[in-house]
Design an enzyme around this catalytic site. Structure first.
Site, PDB file in Angstrom:
ATOM      1  NE  ARG A   1      -3.492  -3.146  12.938  1.00 55.81           N
ATOM      2  CZ  ARG A   1      -2.560  -2.348  13.452  1.00 55.81           C
ATOM      3  NH1 ARG A   1      -2.143  -1.277  12.786  1.00 55.81           N
ATOM      4  NH2 ARG A   1      -2.031  -2.594  14.609  1.00 55.81           N
ATOM      5  CG  ASP A   2      -3.006  -1.365   7.072  1.00 55.06           C
ATOM      6  OD1 ASP A   2      -3.757  -1.427   8.063  1.00 55.06           O
ATOM      7  OD2 ASP A   2      -2.186  -0.441   6.892  1.00 55.06           O
TER       8      ASP A   2
ATOM      9  CD  GLU B   1      -4.028   6.940  14.367  1.00 54.51           C
ATOM     10  OE1 GLU B   1      -3.583   8.103  14.208  1.00 54.51           O
ATOM     11  OE2 GLU B   1      -3.604   5.962  13.723  1.00 54.51           O
TER      12      GLU B   1
ATOM     13  NE  ARG C   1       5.214   3.011   6.648  1.00 58.81           N
ATOM     14  CZ  ARG C   1       4.200   2.591   7.399  1.00 58.81           C
ATOM     15  NH1 ARG C   1       4.386   1.717   8.352  1.00 58.81           N
ATOM     16  NH2 ARG C   1       2.998   3.034   7.148  1.00 58.81           N
TER      17      ARG C   1
ATOM     18  NE  ARG D   1      -3.954  -0.484   2.825  1.00 59.52           N
ATOM     19  CZ  ARG D   1      -4.589  -0.148   3.918  1.00 59.52           C
ATOM     20  NH1 ARG D   1      -4.214   0.909   4.600  1.00 59.52           N
ATOM     21  NH2 ARG D   1      -5.562  -0.851   4.330  1.00 59.52           N
TER      22      ARG D   1
ATOM     23  CG  ASP E   1      -0.711   1.784  13.876  1.00 57.83           C
ATOM     24  OD1 ASP E   1      -0.491   0.623  14.207  1.00 57.83           O
ATOM     25  OD2 ASP E   1      -0.759   2.166  12.689  1.00 57.83           O
TER      26      ASP E   1
ATOM     27  CD  GLN F   1      -4.528   7.622   7.823  1.00 60.31           C
ATOM     28  OE1 GLN F   1      -4.378   8.775   8.246  1.00 60.31           O
ATOM     29  NE2 GLN F   1      -3.562   6.728   7.867  1.00 60.31           N
TER      30      GLN F   1
HETATM   31  C1  GLC Z   1      -3.202   3.609   9.611  1.00 54.39           C
HETATM   32  C2  GLC Z   1      -2.517   2.268   9.566  1.00 54.39           C
HETATM   33  C3  GLC Z   1      -3.422   1.160  10.070  1.00 54.39           C
HETATM   34  C4  GLC Z   1      -4.010   1.507  11.420  1.00 54.39           C
HETATM   35  C5  GLC Z   1      -4.668   2.880  11.384  1.00 54.39           C
HETATM   36  C6  GLC Z   1      -5.147   3.316  12.765  1.00 54.39           C
HETATM   37  O1  GLC Z   1      -4.231   3.641   8.699  1.00 54.39           O
HETATM   38  O2  GLC Z   1      -2.125   1.954   8.242  1.00 54.39           O
HETATM   39  O3  GLC Z   1      -2.718  -0.049  10.165  1.00 54.39           O
HETATM   40  O4  GLC Z   1      -4.926   0.516  11.759  1.00 54.39           O
HETATM   41  O5  GLC Z   1      -3.749   3.844  10.908  1.00 54.39           O
HETATM   42  O6  GLC Z   1      -4.105   3.587  13.635  1.00 54.39           O
END
Ligand code: GLC
Length: 798
Positions: A345-346, A630, A339, A329, A487, A683
């Site tokens: 997980r993604d 976040e 990277r 990605r 994260d 995102q």
């Molecule tokens: C980004 C990361 C993902 C994570 C998200 C929330 O999108 O790529 O793996 O779950 O942030 O922290």
């Protein structure tokens, strides 16, 4: 304010105003070669890896914005005026330009100085060759002489070397020109050649960037274009570019077409490709590209009263989800290749979303992930699939620029670096793959483990479930380990409500699978485990109105009524419902809290109120600006979890309210706020506690897309493939009287018409397939088609 419009008939987004506040990007390529380009042809091309095999250079996060790119300049022979077809870098008045983003291509159009021009970028279907297809027409009413100049800047393959280690990169790259082909040569590398050529015999060329641009100039006013004269430069060492020149005389109304080709390989490959890619062949490839996307889109088409949803599901949302699976990605303007490999997980989530339209790629992603699972049961958070391939290509010599192969002991990180959620996603992704394809044989295939040994796919799944059963904290809730999905919220290494819910969800999917396979012992054992996990979750995680987010290492409950910051969190409350951990009453209350605390006109915030003071017991999230990422942004990825949760609870109005708030296509006229592409989920969207509330950031490469697609099709529209038939169980607003879904499944076509005469939000009264009453849509003999009439109503008939 709008900058463009959706042209759904032609499957394009048309940017009419090119002076966008930020880059609006798109992707080209369907195989090993791919590129990301914005609305002004800024961007870059890669081959297989954005870290180790870049073809053209990009100066990320730079000024001027998002360049350089793959540019074509036109120069008027009479007065020396020049412009670029893609508006930038020359930047003549914007009124003359538009940009059409299509599926796998971008077309830049301009109409300046009486000359109509278009430059279409796409990648050939069978060869690693990017095609720049230039059309010109003289609309000026008089004969014109025009010079055409191509320009792109070659990159050293490895991105770090390219950006930092100039003592190496500047003296290990060379160029030459022969028979109409420019060759870029990375001297140390075995496969270190690129070519740039055209389908015509050029009148001139330049291979050296600095000769083309000239001192103290930029791509906006290159010396070669200004003077109209190429210099024929090339050299061993230096910075290289692909400039070919052609001068044309066009009578009034006359048209011309030129193809430029940028590809993998040296002079010989270039020669072969310029023979091969005639205009006819390029047209054929463009038709094949359209057919490639046709096939994918036709797997699922909808007609609903929601135009935004139609645009998303029928076109852009699937496209974005596919892009994520195909290129997972790290190739964008945000992730610029620094990277490595795949994020566990993604990738696991991406692979769950499009097995209907891309079963091959989803399958190979699943295998890559299974190989990166440890025998202990956790996945490697970030890994390079190459490390675990059965046969690795060895380079015949040791070059200072090759990819270092790390020691096994360094690749396989320990538990302390494991994220507790990573591998849990994979269980449901594999189950979803079986539901879609019916390929149960996949489960018996043998796959290696990252730290040695091998087992069947099925065994891999049990190790994941057992790992989460073992790794619990003192309250019996799964440890969050380094982090869970979030994260930035690791609870100081405490216990994560979300991970226990995910564990339950994975268990339930696995039990359904085991039961279908007739593995009764496993079904019973894991069902019993699921029962325990559910009970524990209800006992420990409920907080009179909603579910807490977790418990810190030092025993603090996070996300409770007592908290003034981080009071309500989306992850735990949506997953409590999605996993089936919550009772109906708990679920309704929890999702009401999500609505009350987290809903905004641009979607649901991840948590609220935002954190304002660092608290490392909770995590890094407390060090993020309030309203961003976040910390209380409208983090898009979990939004669809809330649509699923509401759909499970039967609240279609609410689910659609949430859906519409985030829907990019419905924000086309709010670009002054949103700024980002309205054809891509981003995102995150800046949250309420920030001055830029509503601004969207980081398009394309986000799990939001796959989840939005999955939630809308399988939960809102409710068309869900299962092991033994297709369920239709919609949850929609009561005002919808009907909708249609055409779904391809296991080689057959299902034309589904759902009617809602009583205006309910959930509930199916009757399903008729070609007139016969059924519970689920049956699996049909391959190649057949059926018509399903689904009537919604208050109660299912006995
Ligand atoms: C980004 C990361 C993902 C994570 C998200 C929330 O999108 O790529 O793996 O779950 O942030 O922290």
């Amino acid at each position: 304010m709008q900058y463009g419009h959706f042209d759904n008939l032609n499957r394009e987004y048309v940017i009419d105003r090119v002076d966008l506040p930020v880059s609006w990007t798109n992707y080209i390529g369907t195989g090993d070669m791919m590129g990301v380009f914005n609305h002004t042809a800024g961007g870059y091309l890669i081959y297989k890896s954005s870290e180790y095999h870049r073809i053209t250079r990009f100066r990320p996060n730079g000024v001027p914005m998002d360049g350089p790119g793959h540019y074509i300049y036109l120069r008027d022979g009479e007065d020396g005026d020049f412009w670029s077809v893609s508006w930038q870098p020359v930047g003549k008045p914007k009124e003359h330009y538009s940009c059409h983003h299509g599926l796998g291509y971008v077309n830049y159009l301009c109409n300046y100085s009486g000359i109509s021009a278009s430059q279409k970028l796409y990648v050939a279907m069978d060869d690693p060759v990017e095609i720049w297809d230039l059309h010109l027409r003289n609309d000026s009413g008089r004969t014109r002489t025009l010079s055409v100049f191509s320009y792109c800047e070659f990159s050293f393959h490895q991105v770090d070397m390219d950006n930092r280690n100039f003592q190496m990169s500047l003296y290990a790259a060379g160029s030459r020109y022969e028979d109409g082909v420019i060759e870029h040569d990375l001297y140390y590398e075995e496969d270190g050649y690129q070519f740039f050529t055209s389908n015509f015999t050029p009148d001139g060329f330049d291979c050296l960037r600095d000769r083309f641009i000239g001192p103290y100039r930029t791509e906006r006013n290159p010396l070669v274009v200004e003077t109209g004269e190429t210099t024929g430069s090339f050299e061993k060492g230096g910075n290289h570019c692909g400039c070919l020149k052609k001068t044309l005389t066009l009578a009034p109304g006359e048209e011309a077409r030129l193809l430029f080709l940028l590809g993998e390989g040296g002079i010989d490959a270039g020669r072969a490709m310029r023979e091969k890619y005639t205009p006819e062949r390029a047209d054929e490839d463009f038709r094949r590209l359209a057919a490639f996307w046709d096939r994918k889109l036709s797997c699922l088409q909808i007609e609903t009263p929601n135009e935004g949803m139609n645009t998303e599901i029928n076109l852009w949302n699937l496209y974005q989800s596919e892009i994520n699976v195909m290129f997972s990605r790290f190739t964008s303007f945000i992730e610029v290749g620094g990277r490595v490999g795949l994020g566990y997980r993604d990738t696991a989530q991406d692979a769950m979303m499009v097995p209907h339209s891309n079963p091959e790629k989803c399958r190979s992603r699943l295998v890559e992930l299974l190989r990166a699972l440890t025998t202990y049961g956790y996945g490697l958070h970030l890994f390079e699939p190459r490390w675990f391939e059965p046969e690795q290509k060895q380079q015949s010599f040791k070059s200072p620029t090759v990819v270092p192969t790390p020691e096994k002991s360094r690749i396989v990180h320990g538990l302390k670096d494991a994220c507790a959620d990573d591998a849990l996603w994979l269980v449901s992704s594999v189950v979803q793959f079986i539901r879609e394809t019916g390929e149960t044989g996949f489960l018996d295939e043998t796959v290696t483990y990252a730290d040695g040994g091998e087992g069947t796919v099925y065994e891999h799944l049990t190790r994941i479930l057992d790992f989460s059963a073992r790794e619990v904290g003192q309250n019996g809730i799964c440890k969050g380990l380094r982090a869970d999905w979030n994260d930035c919220l690791n609870l100081g290494g405490g216990e994560s409500a979300m991970v226990s819910f995910l564990h339950l969800w994975a268990l339930r999917n696995f039990v359904a699978l085991a039961r279908f396979l007739g593995r009764r012992d496993d079904a019973e054992n894991y069902e019993a485990l699921a029962g325990k996990v559910q009970k524990r979750c209800r006992e420990v995680l409920w907080d009179e109105g909603w579910f807490i987010r977790g418990i810190t290492a030092d025993g603090r409950r996070i996300g409770t009524h007592a908290d003034t910051e981080g009071r309500v969190h989306m992850e735990s409350n949506t997953w409590a419902v999605l996993s089936g951990a919550a009772t109906r009453e708990q679920g309704l209350a929890a999702m009401d809290s999500v609505n009350d605390y987290l809903f905004t006109e641009y979607g649901l915030m991840l948590n609220a109120p935002c954190y304002t003071a660092p608290d490392d017991g909770i995590g890094f999230v407390t060090r993020v600006y309030p309203g961003l990422k976040e910390n209380g942004a409208i983090f898009s990825h979990p939004n669809p979890w809330a649509w699923c949760a509401e759909a499970l609870l039967g609240r279609g109005e609410r689910a659609m309210k949430f859906y519409n708030a985030l829907c990019p296509a419905l924000q086309n006229d709010k670009i002054e706020v949103r700024e980002a592409e309205p054809y891509s989920y981003c995102q995150f969207v800046v949250g309420r506690d920030h001055t830029a509330f509503g601004r969207a950031r980081h398009p394309f490469m986000t799990g939001s897309s796959g989840w939005a697609y999955y939630a809308a099709t399988q939960y809102l529209l409710g068309v869900r493939p299962d092991f033994d038939g297709m369920t239709v169980d919609p949850c929609i607003p009561g005002s919808w009287t009907e909708f249609r879904v055409t779904r391809r499944w296991r080689g057959s076509t299902y034309r589904i018409h759902v009617s809602n005469p009583e205006g309910v939000e959930k509930g199916v009264r009757e399903i008729l397939v070609d007139g016969k009453k059924v519970e689920k849509l049956p699996i049909l003999p391959e190649g057949s088609a059926c018509h399903a009439e689904v009537r919604m109503g208050k109660e299912r008939e006995a």
